[in-house]
Design a protein around this motif. Structure first.
Motif, PDB file in Angstrom:
ATOM      1  N   ARG A 370       0.824  -1.204   0.000  1.00 20.91           N
ATOM      2  CA  ARG A 370       0.000   0.000   0.000  1.00 20.91           C
ATOM      3  C   ARG A 370       0.859   1.255   0.000  1.00 20.91           C
ATOM      4  NH1 ARG A 370      -3.460  -0.879   4.213  1.00 20.91           N
ATOM      5  NH2 ARG A 370      -5.036  -1.735   2.823  1.00 20.91           N
ATOM      6  N   GLY A 371       1.929   1.280   0.784  1.00 21.50           N
ATOM      7  CA  GLY A 371       2.777   2.465   0.836  1.00 21.50           C
ATOM      8  C   GLY A 371       3.395   2.794  -0.506  1.00 21.50           C
ATOM      9  N   ARG A 372       3.879   1.780  -1.206  1.00 19.46           N
ATOM     10  CA  ARG A 372       4.499   2.020  -2.517  1.00 19.46           C
ATOM     11  C   ARG A 372       3.468   2.474  -3.540  1.00 19.46           C
ATOM     12  NH1 ARG A 372       7.420  -3.603  -2.260  1.00 19.46           N
ATOM     13  NH2 ARG A 372       5.910  -3.703  -0.562  1.00 19.46           N
ATOM     14  N   VAL A 373       2.282   1.876  -3.492  1.00 19.28           N
ATOM     15  CA  VAL A 373       1.226   2.309  -4.417  1.00 19.28           C
ATOM     16  C   VAL A 373       0.832   3.754  -4.122  1.00 19.28           C
ATOM     17  CG1 VAL A 373      -1.146   1.901  -5.175  1.00 19.28           C
ATOM     18  CG2 VAL A 373       0.384  -0.038  -4.794  1.00 19.28           C
ATOM     19  N   LEU A 374       0.707   4.094  -2.832  1.00 17.30           N
ATOM     20  CA  LEU A 374       0.422   5.479  -2.473  1.00 17.30           C
ATOM     21  C   LEU A 374       1.574   6.391  -2.882  1.00 17.30           C
ATOM     22  CD1 LEU A 374      -1.209   4.959   1.034  1.00 17.30           C
ATOM     23  CD2 LEU A 374      -2.338   5.880  -1.002  1.00 17.30           C
ATOM     24  N   GLY A 375       2.799   5.855  -2.857  1.00 19.79           N
ATOM     25  CA  GLY A 375       3.940   6.624  -3.329  1.00 19.79           C
ATOM     26  C   GLY A 375       3.846   6.936  -4.810  1.00 19.79           C
ATOM     27  N   VAL A 376       3.401   5.954  -5.599  1.00 20.86           N
ATOM     28  CA  VAL A 376       3.197   6.187  -7.029  1.00 20.86           C
ATOM     29  C   VAL A 376       2.123   7.253  -7.230  1.00 20.86           C
ATOM     30  CG1 VAL A 376       2.438   5.163  -9.209  1.00 20.86           C
ATOM     31  CG2 VAL A 376       3.934   3.865  -7.683  1.00 20.86           C
ATOM     32  N   TYR A 377       1.040   7.152  -6.448  1.00 24.04           N
ATOM     33  CA  TYR A 377      -0.026   8.154  -6.547  1.00 24.04           C
ATOM     34  C   TYR A 377       0.512   9.538  -6.183  1.00 24.04           C
ATOM     35  CZ  TYR A 377      -4.352  10.674  -5.800  1.00 24.04           C
ATOM     36  OH  TYR A 377      -5.344  11.615  -5.872  1.00 24.04           O
ATOM     37  N   SER A 378       1.322   9.620  -5.118  1.00 20.99           N
ATOM     38  CA  SER A 378       1.889  10.898  -4.702  1.00 20.99           C
ATOM     39  C   SER A 378       2.847  11.442  -5.761  1.00 20.99           C
ATOM     40  CB  SER A 378       2.616  10.723  -3.367  1.00 20.99           C
ATOM     41  OG  SER A 378       3.181  11.937  -2.933  1.00 20.99           O
ATOM     42  N   MET A 379       3.618  10.555  -6.382  1.00 18.24           N
ATOM     43  CA  MET A 379       4.516  10.969  -7.447  1.00 18.24           C
ATOM     44  C   MET A 379       3.744  11.632  -8.580  1.00 18.24           C
ATOM     45  SD  MET A 379       7.080   8.560  -9.709  1.00 18.24           S
ATOM     46  CE  MET A 379       5.700   7.707 -10.496  1.00 18.24           C
ATOM     47  N   SER A 380       2.584  11.061  -8.895  1.00 15.21           N
ATOM     48  CA  SER A 380       1.768  11.598  -9.977  1.00 15.21           C
ATOM     49  C   SER A 380       1.030  12.861  -9.545  1.00 15.21           C
ATOM     50  CB  SER A 380       0.769  10.527 -10.437  1.00 15.21           C
ATOM     51  OG  SER A 380      -0.046  11.012 -11.479  1.00 15.21           O
ATOM     52  N   SER A 381       0.357  12.801  -8.383  1.00 17.52           N
ATOM     53  CA  SER A 381      -0.506  13.907  -7.965  1.00 17.52           C
ATOM     54  C   SER A 381       0.276  15.120  -7.473  1.00 17.52           C
ATOM     55  CB  SER A 381      -1.465  13.441  -6.856  1.00 17.52           C
ATOM     56  OG  SER A 381      -0.742  13.052  -5.703  1.00 17.52           O
ATOM     57  N   SER A 382       1.474  14.910  -6.931  1.00 18.78           N
ATOM     58  CA  SER A 382       2.264  16.027  -6.416  1.00 18.78           C
ATOM     59  C   SER A 382       3.484  16.315  -7.279  1.00 18.78           C
ATOM     60  CB  SER A 382       2.706  15.739  -4.975  1.00 18.78           C
ATOM     61  OG  SER A 382       1.593  15.638  -4.113  1.00 18.78           O
ATOM     62  N   GLY A 383       4.243  15.267  -7.642  1.00 20.01           N
ATOM     63  CA  GLY A 383       5.462  15.472  -8.405  1.00 20.01           C
ATOM     64  C   GLY A 383       5.233  16.116  -9.754  1.00 20.01           C
ATOM     65  N   LEU A 384       4.119  15.755 -10.409  1.00 22.94           N
ATOM     66  CA  LEU A 384       3.868  16.308 -11.740  1.00 22.94           C
ATOM     67  C   LEU A 384       3.356  17.743 -11.710  1.00 22.94           C
ATOM     68  CD1 LEU A 384       2.387  13.264 -13.705  1.00 22.94           C
ATOM     69  CD2 LEU A 384       4.683  14.234 -13.802  1.00 22.94           C
ATOM     70  N   ARG A 385       3.160  18.292 -10.499  1.00 25.11           N
ATOM     71  CA  ARG A 385       2.819  19.716 -10.415  1.00 25.11           C
ATOM     72  C   ARG A 385       3.924  20.578 -11.020  1.00 25.11           C
ATOM     73  NH1 ARG A 385      -1.020  21.568  -6.450  1.00 25.11           N
ATOM     74  NH2 ARG A 385      -2.245  19.811  -5.659  1.00 25.11           N
ATOM     75  N   LEU A 386       5.105  20.019 -11.059  1.00 25.79           N
ATOM     76  CA  LEU A 386       6.213  20.729 -11.692  1.00 25.79           C
ATOM     77  C   LEU A 386       5.885  21.091 -13.140  1.00 25.79           C
ATOM     78  CD1 LEU A 386       9.223  21.581 -11.349  1.00 25.79           C
ATOM     79  CD2 LEU A 386       9.824  19.336 -12.268  1.00 25.79           C
ATOM     80  N   GLY A 387       5.113  20.229 -13.799  1.00 24.94           N
ATOM     81  CA  GLY A 387       4.782  20.458 -15.199  1.00 24.94           C
ATOM     82  C   GLY A 387       3.965  21.705 -15.438  1.00 24.94           C
ATOM     83  N   SER A 388       3.167  22.116 -14.430  1.00 29.62           N
ATOM     84  CA  SER A 388       2.340  23.310 -14.617  1.00 29.62           C
ATOM     85  C   SER A 388       3.189  24.568 -14.766  1.00 29.62           C
ATOM     86  CB  SER A 388       1.361  23.464 -13.449  1.00 29.62           C
ATOM     87  OG  SER A 388       2.049  23.675 -12.231  1.00 29.62           O
ATOM     88  N   GLY A 389       4.433  24.505 -14.305  1.00 27.82           N
ATOM     89  CA  GLY A 389       5.322  25.636 -14.530  1.00 27.82           C
ATOM     90  C   GLY A 389       5.625  25.833 -16.007  1.00 27.82           C
ATOM     91  N   PHE A 390       5.545  24.747 -16.775  1.00 24.38           N
ATOM     92  CA  PHE A 390       5.763  24.823 -18.224  1.00 24.38           C
ATOM     93  C   PHE A 390       4.443  25.066 -18.959  1.00 24.38           C
ATOM     94  CE2 PHE A 390       9.149  22.231 -16.456  1.00 24.38           C
ATOM     95  CZ  PHE A 390      10.283  22.816 -17.009  1.00 24.38           C
TER      96      PHE A 390
END
Length: 434
Positions: A370-390
């Protein structure tokens, strides 16, 4: 992870029942559990402290260096750790006591605040100091995420999980909403040095509470496993998720919202305030920011009180589409009151979408991973916020932020419709939404 993926279709019917059953708990169910209630309050205070630090440090960095490059690095340093380390940090949550993982994250937040305070006090702040502290702050946030979600599940179990996820998002939104006001008060009342030292106190309630609770993130299911922690295991986790189309849909959906809109609304709000009017630019800016944050708080409370929306794939898709449409309307309107309304409705929609998606992901994730799956979700939902800068920021420099935000919101809507089609074509291997 391969075994979990292979079992995705086999679990579809059972998990669908779990998703349908979830949400039948009493209203505000998570607040009826004492430890959960205390945890949510502590989370809200810690999130407020996170935003207070942004208010004070960003102001000081601009006053001292006047560097647009450093201002851009502030955004990058906050979200890149989520993109790079979320899955590995999720493995830590799978393997160890989540209380200790969260406490380490909170301690890192406090160390960073103390570091800023010492540098302000001695007037020795340099750009490289700022870069190191900003990166450490981002890492603390990424470390906190997966363990935080696992604690919610442990406090309340499956039946009340939607309530816990929704209220956690609401308390975090409340922290985001109050952070700038409290941060400004500390900055003006105590000054930046003692204000940032005082900010450390807001991290303490959650940190100390975790010494008192018996829940570890693993009490209801099993003792922590011996998950590997590293990039190779992260890659295996990503590959293994392909077999569960529900998880894929929710993770991609969260990533779309982050990549195309993400954190861009706050960073571009000054320009919208200038163009929309509504009084002085400073007043218009403050009211627009408040409306954006208030929507999440209002939405969380209303949805929790009414139980109108139950966690399902379809509900997450509808709410994300509504978020895209309201953002598009905000980008193109020249009417100030209508813009405020769109921000409030959009805040409600995005809180509903993210809390529903997180709930579905938690219910679908294999217990041991569960932790790793939630990590993947966090990577997508939070990490990809970087893309909005572009997609909004850099594109806005070329065509204007109204146009870039409108185009990004339209892309979010189109992507949501595409995922909707994906869920229909892959329906046999997915948890049915209704």
């Amino acid at each position: 992870m391969g075994g979990a993926a292979a079992g995705g279709d086999d679990r579809a019917t059972g998990s669908a029942g779990e998703v349908r059953a979830a949400g039948r708990a009493p209203r505000f169910a998570a607040l009826r559990v004492r430890d959960s209630r205390t945890y949510l309050i502590g989370t809200g205070l810690a999130m407020m402290a996170d935003n207070i630090e942004h208010v004070i440090t960003y102001w000081m960095l601009w006053e001292k260096f006047h560097s647009p490059t450093l201002a851009g690095f502030q955004v990058i340093s906050h979200w890149v750790p989520f993109l790079l380390f979320s899955v590995a940090f999720g493995a830590l949550a799978d393997r160890y006591d989540c209380r200790r993982v969260i406490q380490v994250a909170q301690l890192l937040f406090m160390v960073v605040s103390a570091g800023w305070g010492i540098l302000f006090l001695t007037d020795s702040l340099q750009i490289w100091h700022a870069c190191v502290l900003l990166v450490l702050h981002g890492c603390a946030g990424a470390l906190w995420g997966p363990a935080e979600q696992m604690m919610l599940h442990d406090f309340v179990g499956r039946e009340a999980l939607p309530s816990a996820v929704r209220l956690n998002a609401t308390f975090r939104s409340l922290g985001v909403l109050c952070g700038p006001a409290v941060g400004s008060a500390l900055l003006l009342g105590l000054g930046p040095t003692w204000g940032i030292f005082a900010n450390i106190l807001f991290y303490l309630p959650l940190t100390l509470f975790l010494f008192r609770t018996r829940y570890t993130g693993h009490v209801r299911d099993a003792a922590p496993g011996r998950a590997r922690v590293g990039f190779r295991d992260a890659w295996r986790t990503l590959r293994g998720l392909r077999g569960d189309h529900t998880l894929v849909a929710m993770i991609v959906l969260a990533g779309l919202g982050s990549f195309f809109v993400g954190a861009s609304l706050q960073s571009t709000m000054p320009e919208f305030a200038a163009s929309l009017g509504g009084g002085s630019e400073g007043t218009a800016y403050g009211v627009l920011l408040f409306a954006n944050g208030a929507g999440g708080v209002i939405g969380g409370m209303v949805l929790e009180a009414t139980g109108w929306i139950r966690p399902s794939v379809r509900a997450a898709l509808v709410c994300t589409l509504l978020y895209g449409l309201t953002t598009l309307a905000f980008a193109v309107t020249s009417n100030y009151p209508f813009a405020l309304l769109m921000l409030v409705v959009g805040g409600i929609a995005t809180l509903a979408s993210t809390s529903i998606a997180q709930t579905v992901v938690q219910l679908r994730a294999p217990v041991a991973q569960r932790g790793r799956v939630l990590g993947v979700y966090s990577m997508s939902s939070s990490g990809l916020r970087l893309g909005s800068g572009f997609t909004v920021g850099l594109a806005g420099a070329a065509v204007g932020v109204h146009t870039s935000l409108a185009a990004s919101a339209a892309a979010l809507c189109a992507g949501t419709v595409a995922i909707w089609g994906y869920t229909r074509t892959k329906g046999r291997g997915m948890a049915q939404p209704d």
